[in-house]
Design a protein around this motif. Structure first.
Motif, PDB file in Angstrom:
ATOM      1  N   UNK A   3       0.825  -1.202   0.000  1.00 12.29           N
ATOM      2  CA  UNK A   3       0.000   0.000   0.000  1.00 12.29           C
ATOM      3  C   UNK A   3       0.860   1.252   0.000  1.00 12.29           C
ATOM      4  N   UNK A   4       1.886   1.282   0.822  1.00 15.32           N
ATOM      5  CA  UNK A   4       2.750   2.454   0.881  1.00 15.32           C
ATOM      6  C   UNK A   4       3.535   2.600  -0.419  1.00 15.32           C
ATOM      7  N   UNK A   5       3.961   1.483  -1.004  1.00  9.00           N
ATOM      8  CA  UNK A   5       4.669   1.548  -2.287  1.00  9.00           C
ATOM      9  C   UNK A   5       3.737   2.029  -3.390  1.00  9.00           C
ATOM     10  N   UNK A   6       2.503   1.562  -3.338  1.00 13.22           N
ATOM     11  CA  UNK A   6       1.509   2.005  -4.320  1.00 13.22           C
ATOM     12  C   UNK A   6       1.274   3.505  -4.195  1.00 13.22           C
ATOM     13  N   UNK A   8       3.344   5.695  -2.927  1.00 10.81           N
ATOM     14  CA  UNK A   8       4.571   6.373  -3.343  1.00 10.81           C
ATOM     15  C   UNK A   8       4.668   6.426  -4.863  1.00 10.81           C
ATOM     16  N   UNK A   9       4.352   5.324  -5.533  1.00 15.98           N
ATOM     17  CA  UNK A   9       4.391   5.304  -7.004  1.00 15.98           C
ATOM     18  C   UNK A   9       3.393   6.317  -7.576  1.00 15.98           C
ATOM     19  N   UNK A  10       2.208   6.406  -6.992  1.00 16.35           N
ATOM     20  CA  UNK A  10       1.198   7.372  -7.470  1.00 16.35           C
ATOM     21  C   UNK A  10       1.661   8.805  -7.238  1.00 16.35           C
ATOM     22  N   UNK A  11       2.246   9.066  -6.061  1.00 20.09           N
ATOM     23  CA  UNK A  11       2.734  10.418  -5.781  1.00 20.09           C
ATOM     24  C   UNK A  11       3.872  10.801  -6.726  1.00 20.09           C
ATOM     25  N   UNK A  12       4.716   9.840  -7.064  1.00 22.32           N
ATOM     26  CA  UNK A  12       5.795  10.131  -8.015  1.00 22.32           C
ATOM     27  C   UNK A  12       5.237  10.408  -9.409  1.00 22.32           C
ATOM     28  N   UNK A  13       4.199   9.682  -9.774  1.00 25.66           N
ATOM     29  CA  UNK A  13       3.568   9.947 -11.076  1.00 25.66           C
ATOM     30  C   UNK A  13       2.996  11.361 -11.101  1.00 25.66           C
ATOM     31  N   UNK A  14       2.394  11.786 -10.003  1.00 28.98           N
ATOM     32  CA  UNK A  14       1.854  13.151  -9.918  1.00 28.98           C
ATOM     33  C   UNK A  14       2.967  14.188 -10.020  1.00 28.98           C
ATOM     34  N   UNK A  15       4.156  13.852  -9.495  1.00 33.25           N
ATOM     35  CA  UNK A  15       5.290  14.774  -9.511  1.00 33.25           C
ATOM     36  C   UNK A  15       6.041  14.732 -10.845  1.00 33.25           C
ATOM     37  N   UNK A  16       5.613  13.859 -11.760  1.00 35.37           N
ATOM     38  CA  UNK A  16       6.263  13.767 -13.064  1.00 35.37           C
ATOM     39  C   UNK A  16       7.552  12.966 -13.032  1.00 35.37           C
ATOM     40  N   UNK A  17       7.563  11.856 -12.315  1.00 35.91           N
ATOM     41  CA  UNK A  17       8.755  11.001 -12.205  1.00 35.91           C
ATOM     42  C   UNK A  17       8.400   9.583 -12.637  1.00 35.91           C
ATOM     43  N   UNK A  18       8.254   9.347 -13.952  1.00 37.40           N
ATOM     44  CA  UNK A  18       7.820   8.023 -14.410  1.00 37.40           C
ATOM     45  C   UNK A  18       8.855   6.918 -14.183  1.00 37.40           C
ATOM     46  N   UNK A  19      10.137   7.222 -14.254  1.00 30.80           N
ATOM     47  CA  UNK A  19      11.150   6.185 -14.056  1.00 30.80           C
ATOM     48  C   UNK A  19      11.139   5.716 -12.605  1.00 30.80           C
ATOM     49  N   UNK A  20      11.196   6.656 -11.674  1.00 31.67           N
ATOM     50  CA  UNK A  20      11.169   6.291 -10.260  1.00 31.67           C
ATOM     51  C   UNK A  20       9.864   5.604  -9.888  1.00 31.67           C
ATOM     52  N   UNK A  21       8.760   6.153 -10.359  1.00 26.53           N
ATOM     53  CA  UNK A  21       7.458   5.546 -10.081  1.00 26.53           C
ATOM     54  C   UNK A  21       7.364   4.141 -10.641  1.00 26.53           C
ATOM     55  N   UNK A  22       7.901   3.931 -11.842  1.00 22.96           N
ATOM     56  CA  UNK A  22       7.876   2.603 -12.457  1.00 22.96           C
ATOM     57  C   UNK A  22       8.728   1.593 -11.706  1.00 22.96           C
ATOM     58  N   UNK A  23       9.897   2.037 -11.234  1.00 24.65           N
ATOM     59  CA  UNK A  23      10.759   1.141 -10.466  1.00 24.65           C
ATOM     60  C   UNK A  23      10.080   0.727  -9.164  1.00 24.65           C
ATOM     61  N   UNK A  24       9.450   1.663  -8.512  1.00 30.65           N
ATOM     62  CA  UNK A  24       8.783   1.358  -7.239  1.00 30.65           C
ATOM     63  C   UNK A  24       7.522   0.547  -7.479  1.00 30.65           C
ATOM     64  N   UNK A  25       6.778   0.860  -8.513  1.00 32.50           N
ATOM     65  CA  UNK A  25       5.566   0.094  -8.816  1.00 32.50           C
ATOM     66  C   UNK A  25       5.913  -1.353  -9.154  1.00 32.50           C
ATOM     67  N   UNK A  26       7.105  -1.598  -9.680  1.00 31.29           N
ATOM     68  CA  UNK A  26       7.532  -2.955 -10.006  1.00 31.29           C
ATOM     69  C   UNK A  26       7.691  -3.844  -8.787  1.00 31.29           C
ATOM     70  N   UNK A  27       7.841  -3.242  -7.613  1.00 35.33           N
ATOM     71  CA  UNK A  27       8.015  -4.024  -6.386  1.00 35.33           C
ATOM     72  C   UNK A  27       6.688  -4.373  -5.733  1.00 35.33           C
ATOM     73  N   UNK A  28       5.609  -3.762  -6.189  1.00 37.25           N
ATOM     74  CA  UNK A  28       4.310  -3.993  -5.557  1.00 37.25           C
ATOM     75  C   UNK A  28       3.880  -5.431  -5.802  1.00 37.25           C
ATOM     76  N   UNK A  29       3.462  -6.078  -4.730  1.00 33.29           N
ATOM     77  CA  UNK A  29       3.024  -7.469  -4.814  1.00 33.29           C
ATOM     78  C   UNK A  29       4.112  -8.453  -4.433  1.00 33.29           C
ATOM     79  N   UNK A  30       5.359  -8.007  -4.380  1.00 31.41           N
ATOM     80  CA  UNK A  30       6.444  -8.896  -3.984  1.00 31.41           C
ATOM     81  C   UNK A  30       6.569  -8.929  -2.474  1.00 31.41           C
ATOM     82  N   UNK A  31       7.456  -9.778  -1.957  1.00 28.99           N
ATOM     83  CA  UNK A  31       7.640  -9.827  -0.511  1.00 28.99           C
ATOM     84  C   UNK A  31       8.234  -8.515   0.003  1.00 28.99           C
ATOM     85  N   UNK A  32       7.872  -8.147   1.216  1.00 33.14           N
ATOM     86  CA  UNK A  32       8.301  -6.865   1.773  1.00 33.14           C
ATOM     87  C   UNK A  32       9.818  -6.749   1.835  1.00 33.14           C
TER      88      UNK A  32
END
Length: 182
Positions: A3-6, A8-32
């Motif tokens: 949830x926190x990663x999700x 964070x990825x959304x907030x980065x997308x709002x800030x115009x950071x697709x690379x960072x948001x994409x890297x963080x979104x890639x971790x969603x669903x994996x083990x903590x």
């Protein structure tokens, strides 16, 4: 954690950071625990360093949520764009090294560790009955029981520090910001 990663990825997308948001979104669903050291972990560390906050998803998300952080996030995005290929190579090397170690199976260093564990704990299994019942069994130690306890306690302590302490320190020291940054 996801949830926190999700968020964070959304907030980065709002800030115009697709690379960072994409890297963080890639971790969603994996083990903590998989976030640390992964591409998402590198992205969070970069953001934390640029924002001057703790390298935790919660702290970074709080800092990124502030609209005043936009220029700092843009700089972190620029760094991430440049460093992404390096991070991917590092992740691949770590993955390959772990796979090679697993493929080799039970190796000599693992056997030595098991042998030392048996010696250390086997020593206690022998020492305690001798201390408790030594006179009844006709065993007369050359050294006093207190001295044996002290000596074998030192052996055990050194082994625990070397074996367990090393693994613990690998995890604890970076969290204490001790040593070289990753």
């Amino acid at each position: 954690m996801s949830n926190i990663l999700d968020d964070l990825a959304k907030n980065l997308a709002k800030q115009g950071a697709p690379v960072l948001g994409g890297l963080i979104a890639g971790a969603i669903g994996g083990p903590a625990g998989a976030v640390a050291g992964s591409l998402a972990g590198k992205a969070i560390e970069t953001l934390a360093e640029q924002l001057g906050t703790d390298p935790t998803p919660e702290a970074v998300n709080d800092a990124v949520s502030n609209p005043a952080a936009t220029p700092v996030v843009a700089e972190a995005e620029r760094i991430a764009t440049v460093m992404r290929s390096v991070w991917e190579i590092e992740a691949k090397r770590a993955s390959d090294a772990q796979a090679a170690e697993i493929a080799q199976g039970f190796v000599a260093w693992q056997a030595i560790r098991v042998i030392i564990q048996v010696i250390v704990w086997g020593g206690w299994a022998l020492l305690l009955p001798v201390g408790l019942f030594g006179g009844n069994w006709g065993v007369k130690p050359l050294v006093g029981f207190g001295d044996m306890l002290t000596a074998w306690g030192t052996v055990t302590t050194v082994w625990m520090i070397v074996f367990h302490g090393g693994h613990t320190m690998k995890e604890v020291l970076p969290a204490l910001r001790f040593g070289r940054p990753r």
